[in-house]
Design an enzyme around this catalytic site. Sequence first.
Site, PDB file in Angstrom:
ATOM      1  N   GLN A  17      22.984  21.102 -23.447  1.00 57.90           N
ATOM      2  CA  GLN A  17      24.413  21.173 -23.768  1.00 57.90           C
ATOM      3  C   GLN A  17      24.877  20.263 -24.898  1.00 57.90           C
ATOM      4  O   GLN A  17      25.659  20.695 -25.754  1.00 57.90           O
ATOM      5  CB  GLN A  17      25.244  20.865 -22.513  1.00 57.90           C
ATOM      6  CG  GLN A  17      26.733  21.072 -22.702  1.00 57.90           C
ATOM      7  CD  GLN A  17      27.549  20.925 -21.429  1.00 57.90           C
ATOM      8  OE1 GLN A  17      28.770  20.892 -21.463  1.00 57.90           O
ATOM      9  NE2 GLN A  17      26.890  20.841 -20.286  1.00 57.90           N
ATOM     10  N   GLU A 140      24.103  14.549 -18.365  1.00 61.94           N
ATOM     11  CA  GLU A 140      25.557  14.407 -18.282  1.00 61.94           C
ATOM     12  C   GLU A 140      25.997  13.235 -17.410  1.00 61.94           C
ATOM     13  O   GLU A 140      26.690  12.317 -17.868  1.00 61.94           O
ATOM     14  CB  GLU A 140      26.147  15.716 -17.745  1.00 61.94           C
ATOM     15  CG  GLU A 140      27.591  15.660 -17.317  1.00 61.94           C
ATOM     16  CD  GLU A 140      28.524  15.427 -18.478  1.00 61.94           C
ATOM     17  OE1 GLU A 140      29.362  14.519 -18.384  1.00 61.94           O
ATOM     18  OE2 GLU A 140      28.416  16.148 -19.481  1.00 61.94           O
ATOM     19  N   ASP A 169      27.864  15.265 -22.157  1.00 64.56           N
ATOM     20  CA  ASP A 169      27.186  16.282 -22.956  1.00 64.56           C
ATOM     21  C   ASP A 169      28.035  16.801 -24.116  1.00 64.56           C
ATOM     22  O   ASP A 169      27.853  16.417 -25.255  1.00 64.56           O
ATOM     23  CB  ASP A 169      26.753  17.445 -22.057  1.00 64.56           C
ATOM     24  CG  ASP A 169      25.413  17.185 -21.388  1.00 64.56           C
ATOM     25  OD1 ASP A 169      24.574  16.507 -21.992  1.00 64.56           O
ATOM     26  OD2 ASP A 169      25.199  17.673 -20.269  1.00 64.56           O
ATOM     27  N   GLY A 248      48.157   4.941 -18.887  1.00 60.50           N
ATOM     28  CA  GLY A 248      48.776   4.500 -20.130  1.00 60.50           C
ATOM     29  C   GLY A 248      50.030   3.681 -19.938  1.00 60.50           C
ATOM     30  O   GLY A 248      50.864   3.585 -20.838  1.00 60.50           O
ATOM     31  N   GLY A 249      50.210   3.110 -18.751  1.00 57.88           N
ATOM     32  CA  GLY A 249      51.410   2.323 -18.502  1.00 57.88           C
ATOM     33  C   GLY A 249      52.560   3.146 -17.972  1.00 57.88           C
ATOM     34  O   GLY A 249      53.654   2.624 -17.739  1.00 57.88           O
TER      35      GLY A 249
END
Length: 416
Positions: A17, A140, A169, A248-249
């Site tokens: 992959q 993976e 991958d 992200g806050g």
Amino acid sequence: MSTPLQGIKVLDFTGVQSGPSCTQMLAWFGADVIKIERPGVGDVTRHQLRDIPDIDALYFTMLNSNKRSIELNTKTAEGKEVMEKLIREADILVENFHPGAIDHMGFTWEHIQEINPRLIFGSIKGFDECSPYVNVKAYENVAQAAGGAASTTGFWDGPPLVSAAALGDSNTGMHLLIGLLAALLHREKTGRGQRVTMSMQDAVLNLCRVKLRDQQRLDKLGYLEEYPQYPNGTFGDAVPRGGNAGGGGQPGWILKCKGWETDPNAYIYFTIQEQNWENTCKAIGKPEWITDPAYSTAHARQPHIFDIFAEIEKYTVTIDKHEAVAYLTQFDIPCAPVLSMKEISLDPSLRQSGSVVEVEQPLRGKYLTVGCPMKFSAFTPDIKAAPLLGEHTAAVLQELGYSDDEIAAMKQNHAI
């Protein structure tokens, strides 16, 4: 139609992959990608997870569209000769074999430079050469474990989890693609090719950069206020797992919708934005929270954030997930339904945009595959079916100057 990589020839020595996802994108952009495969065997994914007996598996067909396939035995003298001729004419060679495999074929980077100094050599490995894990076989989930994704995914009271998305991958293939395109531009300035290496560990880490951010904050503060463990839980010395919390806050969580008892995907993801708190309160029928000191700021809300989500869920659980998103969008609340792969495969908007396309292979027939995720104003990638094993062997050899008799002799000698 003119395409960005028209005239660029790529030798594809990749399998599974990570490599094929990179070379497939090069093919979508117009490059002539020649997939070089073992005679009679081919890429291992042709045989893995088959849904139709003796037919190329979807695992292969969905990672190798728009390519040409040749069967070539590089262990034979004739096969090595063909390989050398291909290298002389190529712009890019991509491989993701185990360390040293290309060298053992007799094609070291130094030798390749002698044959074609303009060639760009793209290489995917599990780990960088200086890593103590350099000789570890990487797939993976190995990459997710080593790159920081697994340790930060899951719930705080459970084990590390790997993502279903191909962070190790396909993500590595996309990173290498960027490097190869940069190397092509650099060649325009210098006239020379170069080697571009990409480790799967590095590719995963690059997507986990916010967790590296959090590690440094944790080292200094001893806590991370946007994580569910704050302020009542305890923090160790490493970034913890935060479940479905927003990273992200801006707090977020998965909320139940109508039918969740029987439908495993009857959920939405809901995000609380500081600047949109007033609208959020209005949407969920809690206008008194707008000015309540216990709720009016993100810092004040965090200690009882799960109580807030539970209150919101009292509403979402009464309606369908699509209705919930339609309603909440009116209040500019970031949210989305949790879509199953069944829903995605049937989504007419994804067909219209070309993100999901239907193609046809001679033996398999029609099947769905992903289309190009980038949308260009000057061209649209024409997604075609993956090649059959060795489908283009004769054509490629003829382009190299071999006669029909020579091709027949090579076949007799098991070189092709």
